[in-house]
Each structure stands twice: as structure tokens, then as C-alpha cells.
Design a protein around this motif. Structure first.
Motif, PDB file in Angstrom:
ATOM      1  N   PHE A  65       0.842  -1.198   0.000  1.00  0.00           N
ATOM      2  CA  PHE A  65       0.000   0.000   0.000  1.00  0.00           C
ATOM      3  C   PHE A  65       0.880   1.252   0.000  1.00  0.00           C
ATOM      4  CE2 PHE A  65      -1.822   3.512   2.365  1.00  0.00           C
ATOM      5  CZ  PHE A  65      -3.116   3.635   1.878  1.00  0.00           C
ATOM      6  N   CYS A  66       1.895   1.259   0.855  1.00  0.00           N
ATOM      7  CA  CYS A  66       2.788   2.420   0.942  1.00  0.00           C
ATOM      8  C   CYS A  66       3.504   2.678  -0.375  1.00  0.00           C
ATOM      9  CB  CYS A  66       3.811   2.210   2.052  1.00  0.00           C
ATOM     10  SG  CYS A  66       3.147   2.332   3.712  1.00  0.00           S
ATOM     11  N   VAL A  67       4.042   1.640  -0.982  1.00  0.00           N
ATOM     12  CA  VAL A  67       4.777   1.821  -2.234  1.00  0.00           C
ATOM     13  C   VAL A  67       3.830   2.287  -3.338  1.00  0.00           C
ATOM     14  CG1 VAL A  67       6.318   0.726  -3.909  1.00  0.00           C
ATOM     15  CG2 VAL A  67       6.395   0.030  -1.509  1.00  0.00           C
ATOM     16  N   ASP A  68       2.645   1.685  -3.405  1.00  0.00           N
ATOM     17  CA  ASP A  68       1.633   2.086  -4.393  1.00  0.00           C
ATOM     18  C   ASP A  68       1.292   3.572  -4.260  1.00  0.00           C
ATOM     19  OD1 ASP A  68       1.506  -0.579  -5.113  1.00  0.00           O
ATOM     20  OD2 ASP A  68      -0.636  -0.812  -4.748  1.00  0.00           O
ATOM     21  N   LEU A  69       0.903   3.948  -3.037  1.00  0.00           N
ATOM     22  CA  LEU A  69       0.443   5.315  -2.828  1.00  0.00           C
ATOM     23  C   LEU A  69       1.599   6.309  -2.959  1.00  0.00           C
ATOM     24  CD1 LEU A  69      -2.050   7.008  -2.211  1.00  0.00           C
ATOM     25  CD2 LEU A  69      -1.518   6.777   0.235  1.00  0.00           C
ATOM     26  N   ALA A  70       2.783   5.924  -2.493  1.00  0.00           N
ATOM     27  CA  ALA A  70       3.948   6.799  -2.611  1.00  0.00           C
ATOM     28  C   ALA A  70       4.272   7.087  -4.075  1.00  0.00           C
ATOM     29  CB  ALA A  70       5.148   6.165  -1.913  1.00  0.00           C
ATOM     30  N   ALA A  71       4.217   6.067  -4.917  1.00  0.00           N
ATOM     31  CA  ALA A  71       4.500   6.252  -6.344  1.00  0.00           C
ATOM     32  C   ALA A  71       3.477   7.183  -6.986  1.00  0.00           C
ATOM     33  CB  ALA A  71       4.518   4.902  -7.047  1.00  0.00           C
ATOM     34  N   ALA A  72       2.199   6.989  -6.641  1.00  0.00           N
ATOM     35  CA  ALA A  72       1.148   7.833  -7.203  1.00  0.00           C
ATOM     36  C   ALA A  72       1.281   9.275  -6.728  1.00  0.00           C
ATOM     37  CB  ALA A  72      -0.220   7.279  -6.822  1.00  0.00           C
ATOM     38  N   GLU A  73       1.592   9.460  -5.455  1.00  0.00           N
ATOM     39  CA  GLU A  73       1.746  10.814  -4.926  1.00  0.00           C
ATOM     40  C   GLU A  73       2.990  11.502  -5.492  1.00  0.00           C
ATOM     41  OE1 GLU A  73      -0.460  12.409  -3.597  1.00  0.00           O
ATOM     42  OE2 GLU A  73      -1.767  11.084  -2.446  1.00  0.00           O
TER      43      GLU A  73
ATOM     44  N   GLY B 296      -4.278  -3.281  -4.042  1.00  0.00           N
ATOM     45  CA  GLY B 296      -4.028  -2.013  -4.720  1.00  0.00           C
ATOM     46  C   GLY B 296      -5.264  -1.142  -4.799  1.00  0.00           C
ATOM     47  N   GLU B 297      -6.436  -1.756  -4.704  1.00  0.00           N
ATOM     48  CA  GLU B 297      -7.673  -0.983  -4.745  1.00  0.00           C
ATOM     49  C   GLU B 297      -7.816  -0.097  -3.503  1.00  0.00           C
ATOM     50  OE1 GLU B 297     -11.111  -2.615  -6.758  1.00  0.00           O
ATOM     51  OE2 GLU B 297     -12.276  -2.334  -4.934  1.00  0.00           O
ATOM     52  N   VAL B 298      -7.287  -0.534  -2.377  1.00  0.00           N
ATOM     53  CA  VAL B 298      -7.337   0.299  -1.174  1.00  0.00           C
ATOM     54  C   VAL B 298      -6.461   1.537  -1.371  1.00  0.00           C
ATOM     55  CG1 VAL B 298      -7.091   0.365   1.334  1.00  0.00           C
ATOM     56  CG2 VAL B 298      -7.686  -1.787   0.210  1.00  0.00           C
ATOM     57  N   ALA B 299      -5.300   1.360  -1.990  1.00  0.00           N
ATOM     58  CA  ALA B 299      -4.445   2.508  -2.302  1.00  0.00           C
ATOM     59  C   ALA B 299      -5.126   3.424  -3.318  1.00  0.00           C
ATOM     60  CB  ALA B 299      -3.100   2.028  -2.835  1.00  0.00           C
TER      61      ALA B 299
ATOM     62  N   GLU C 204      -4.100   8.327   6.379  1.00  0.00           N
ATOM     63  CA  GLU C 204      -4.157   7.634   7.667  1.00  0.00           C
ATOM     64  C   GLU C 204      -5.269   6.590   7.677  1.00  0.00           C
ATOM     65  OE1 GLU C 204      -2.417  11.708   8.408  1.00  0.00           O
ATOM     66  OE2 GLU C 204      -4.057  10.881   7.212  1.00  0.00           O
ATOM     67  N   GLU C 205      -6.436   6.949   7.173  1.00  0.00           N
ATOM     68  CA  GLU C 205      -7.573   6.026   7.147  1.00  0.00           C
ATOM     69  C   GLU C 205      -7.302   4.844   6.218  1.00  0.00           C
ATOM     70  OE1 GLU C 205     -11.171   9.299   7.899  1.00  0.00           O
ATOM     71  OE2 GLU C 205     -10.494   8.818   5.873  1.00  0.00           O
ATOM     72  N   GLY C 206      -6.777   5.132   5.039  1.00  0.00           N
ATOM     73  CA  GLY C 206      -6.501   4.073   4.075  1.00  0.00           C
ATOM     74  C   GLY C 206      -5.459   3.103   4.591  1.00  0.00           C
ATOM     75  N   PHE C 207      -4.414   3.645   5.228  1.00  0.00           N
ATOM     76  CA  PHE C 207      -3.366   2.762   5.749  1.00  0.00           C
ATOM     77  C   PHE C 207      -3.887   1.915   6.906  1.00  0.00           C
ATOM     78  CE2 PHE C 207       0.280   1.712   8.436  1.00  0.00           C
ATOM     79  CZ  PHE C 207       1.044   1.018   7.512  1.00  0.00           C
ATOM     80  N   SER C 208      -4.659   2.516   7.784  1.00  0.00           N
ATOM     81  CA  SER C 208      -5.239   1.735   8.888  1.00  0.00           C
ATOM     82  C   SER C 208      -6.149   0.633   8.351  1.00  0.00           C
ATOM     83  CB  SER C 208      -6.032   2.657   9.820  1.00  0.00           C
ATOM     84  OG  SER C 208      -5.180   3.573  10.465  1.00  0.00           O
ATOM     85  N   LEU C 209      -6.915   0.954   7.308  1.00  0.00           N
ATOM     86  CA  LEU C 209      -7.813  -0.034   6.714  1.00  0.00           C
ATOM     87  C   LEU C 209      -7.032  -1.183   6.091  1.00  0.00           C
ATOM     88  CD1 LEU C 209     -10.600  -1.017   5.754  1.00  0.00           C
ATOM     89  CD2 LEU C 209     -10.332   0.461   3.744  1.00  0.00           C
TER      90      LEU C 209
ATOM     91  N   ALA D 125      -7.572   2.535 -10.864  1.00  0.00           N
ATOM     92  CA  ALA D 125      -8.027   1.218 -10.408  1.00  0.00           C
ATOM     93  C   ALA D 125      -6.866   0.579  -9.669  1.00  0.00           C
ATOM     94  CB  ALA D 125      -8.470   0.330 -11.571  1.00  0.00           C
ATOM     95  N   GLY D 126      -7.165  -0.357  -8.812  1.00  0.00           N
ATOM     96  CA  GLY D 126      -6.117  -1.087  -8.117  1.00  0.00           C
ATOM     97  C   GLY D 126      -6.409  -2.566  -8.135  1.00  0.00           C
ATOM     98  N   PHE D 127      -5.362  -3.369  -8.215  1.00  0.00           N
ATOM     99  CA  PHE D 127      -5.541  -4.817  -8.251  1.00  0.00           C
ATOM    100  C   PHE D 127      -5.512  -5.350  -6.825  1.00  0.00           C
ATOM    101  CE2 PHE D 127      -4.837  -9.233  -8.823  1.00  0.00           C
ATOM    102  CZ  PHE D 127      -5.255  -9.551 -10.108  1.00  0.00           C
TER     103      PHE D 127
END
Length: 310
Positions: free
Chosen positions: A66-74, A92-95, A106-111, A87-89
Motif C-alpha cells: 500500500f505504501c509503495v503504491d500510494l507513494a509512487a502515485a503521490e 491495490g484498490e485500497v491505495a 491515515e484512514e486508508g493505511f489503517s484499513l 483502479a487497483g488490483f
């Protein structure tokens, strides 16, 4: 130039050292990892220097990816590259929904941390595994699944590739039938039979978690694994609950994105598995992956050039 889609990597793409380069070169990426670290201490160390064995345990894999996915997008957004759709696989959909603003970081990472724990627990209740079946039509793979107890089609990846989940006791006979019918099977590096009935307990736990969360309207369309249709604020909790115990309709999602005008896909996160699946679905589209500073720079330059030449 048509529309741009960000697609977020899923489980199985993990590797030791993932995300470290992004962390060192992008303030936006660094913020994602630092936020995660404040919630789940040790996450950065698992990503940057954890062993493959450690980060392949589901409860570790999911928050780390999740961190790597979201970090790359940000990092892409920080560079001025934004998507028209996302879309996320699987995880990856949570990211993807977090990037789209349905949840805060914070919410997405906790989830995703709770999702990983729930799916790990469900996997430990049933000795299950997954394998990608190649070179057979989906209909044939579905037929073979029906012939074997506790084997289910789960990830519709691309033409000629359908992943199945099954009990480790029944999968060998199923895989023998795959070979007898001219197909080939590749075991996957995951720790359970995800997106199948084996995950019903995880789905129930996720439902309870999501009921306590605040959901916001997405700022960019997110196509759901469960339906291959875009999220709404009203459907978000149901889609995320159902997703873990039902098939990922990835090929259909990619096809619908292309129908909507997407001609450029950027895989954000570890590896480039989704790039391969997308190219097998359509040779007409362009694909890039962003997982470190080098691929970030290359993708930004290429997409900017496309925009200038459009």
C-alpha cells in the motif's frame, strides 16, 4: 493523447528494498511512508530492508505494498502528472480509493493494515493457495473448477490468464487436468486463497471495520474489482467488503477504461505485473511503471512529451 489511468499494484509484486528510492527522492512519497510509520512502526524497515520471506506474510505484505503504491502515485502527482481514472488490483484498490480521496492516507493505511490481518487469519483457517492458469479459455478453466471441490476462479487477469484459488489438497489434481487440457499453471507467491469463499471471514471483519469509517466522494473515478464499474460514495463500503471474497475482474476493468478513452496506463507500485496484463489485453495502449526514482523520472518525461505532441 487520450486519458491517463493510474493502476495500483497488488500482492505478489513485493520485493526487498521496495519504495526506498521513492522515499529518498520525493517529499510526497516520504510523507506517505512517514505517515504509515507513525501508525504501524516498522513498516519502513520492512519495505526498505525486510527479507522477502518477511514481507511475503500477508499481514506485512499489504501495508507495505500500500505504501509503495500510494507513494509512487503521490510522487507522480507532485511532478504534475495526474490520472483521469484509477483502479487497483486487489489490495491495490485500497491505495487507489485512498489516492482518490475516499479515505485520508491515515484512514486508508489503517484499513489496509486491518485488511491484511483479516486475510492472514482467514488464510490460516484454510490451507489454500493460488495458481495462474495460462493458455486456456476462461470458460474451460471455469468448467475445470466446477469439476474439483474447493477450487474457484478468482482473478480474471487478461486473455488466456485466469487465476484460481483452492485447497492445497485439491489443487494438484486440478492442475493435472489443466495440463491434460493443454494449459499451463504457475503457482503464485501469496499466502492464501484470496478472492474466494476462503475469505468470507475476512470479508465479515472488513465489513465491521468499514462501518466505523467515514467515506468521502471520490475526486477521480476508481473502477472496482468486484463490478468493473466506478465507485461512488454510497457503494464504497460494500465494494471493499465484497472485494476480498469475490473475483477480481481486471481484464474487464481495463477494457472498460479503454472504452472510456484511456490510452495511457501507469502502474504505480512494486514491479510491473499489471503492465504485462494490460499489454496482453490491448496492444494499442501505452504502459509505464513507477516504482523508484528512475522509473518516476522516465514516466514523467514520457507522459509530458505525449501531452506536448498531442
Amino acid at each position: 493523447m487520450g486519458k491517463v489511468a493510474f493502476v495500483f499494484s497488488g500482492q505478489g509484486a513485493q520485493y526487498s528494498g521496495m519504495g526506498k528510492s521513492l522515499y529518498e527522492h520525493s517529499a510526497a512519497a516520504k510523507n506517505v511512508f512517514d505517515t504509515a510509520e507513525s501508525i504501524r512502526p516498522g513498516t519502513k524497515n520492512q519495505c526498505f530492508s525486510g527479507t522477502l520471506e518477511e514481507i511475503s506474510i500477508t499481514k506485512n505484505t499489504q501495508p507495505c505494498l500500500f505504501c509503495v503504491d500510494l507513494a509512487a502515485a503521490e510522487a507522480l502527482r507532485e511532478a504534475g502528472i495526474t490520472p483521469d481514472v484509477t483502479a487497483g488490483f486487489s489490495l491495490g484498490e485500497v491505495a487507489a480509493v485512498t489516492f482518490a480521496g475516499i479515505f485520508t492516507t491515515e484512514e486508508g493505511f489503517s484499513l489496509v493494515t486491518k485488511r491484511g490481518e483479516a486475510m492472514q487469519a482467514a488464510a490460516e483457517q484454510a490451507d489454500s493457495a493460488m495458481a495462474a492458469v495460462l493458455k486456456l479459455p476462461n470458460e474451460k478453466v471455469e468448467e475445470l473448477c466446477r469439476m474439483h471441490q474447493s477450487v474457484f476462479p478468482v482473478n480474471y487477469n487478461c486473455p488466456g490468464q485466469l487465476v484460481v484459488a483452492g485447497l492445497k489438497t485439491t489443487l494438484p489434481d486440478f492442475l493435472s487436468d489443466v495440463a491434460a487440457n493443454g494449459g499451463r499453471a504457475v503457482p503464485l507467491n501469496v499466502s492464501g486463497g484470496f478472492h474466494s469463499p476462503f475469505m468470507e471471514s475476512a470479508s465479515a471483519r472488513l465489513h465491521d471495520v468499514l462501518e466505523t469509517m467515514d467515506v468521502k466522494e471520490p475526486t477521480v473515478p476508481v473502477y472496482a474489482n468486484y463490478t468493473a464499474e466506478p465507485y461512488t460514495k454510497e457503494t464504497a463500503k460494500e465494494l471493499l467488503t465484497q472485494q476480498v471474497a469475490h473475483p477480481v475482474r481486471w481484464q474487464q476493468t481495463v477494457e472498460k477504461m479503454i472504452e472510456a478513452g484511456v490510452d495511457t496506463f501507469v502502474e504505480v507500485g512494486a514491479g510491473k505485473t499489471l503492465c504485462g496484463l494490460i499489454k496482453k489485453t490491448s496492444r494499442a495502449v501505452k504502459v509505464y511503471n513507477v516504482e523508484d526514482a528512475e522509473t518516476l523520472s522516465a514516466a514523467v518525461q514520457a507522459i509530458r512529451a505525449e501531452g506536448e505532441n498531442a
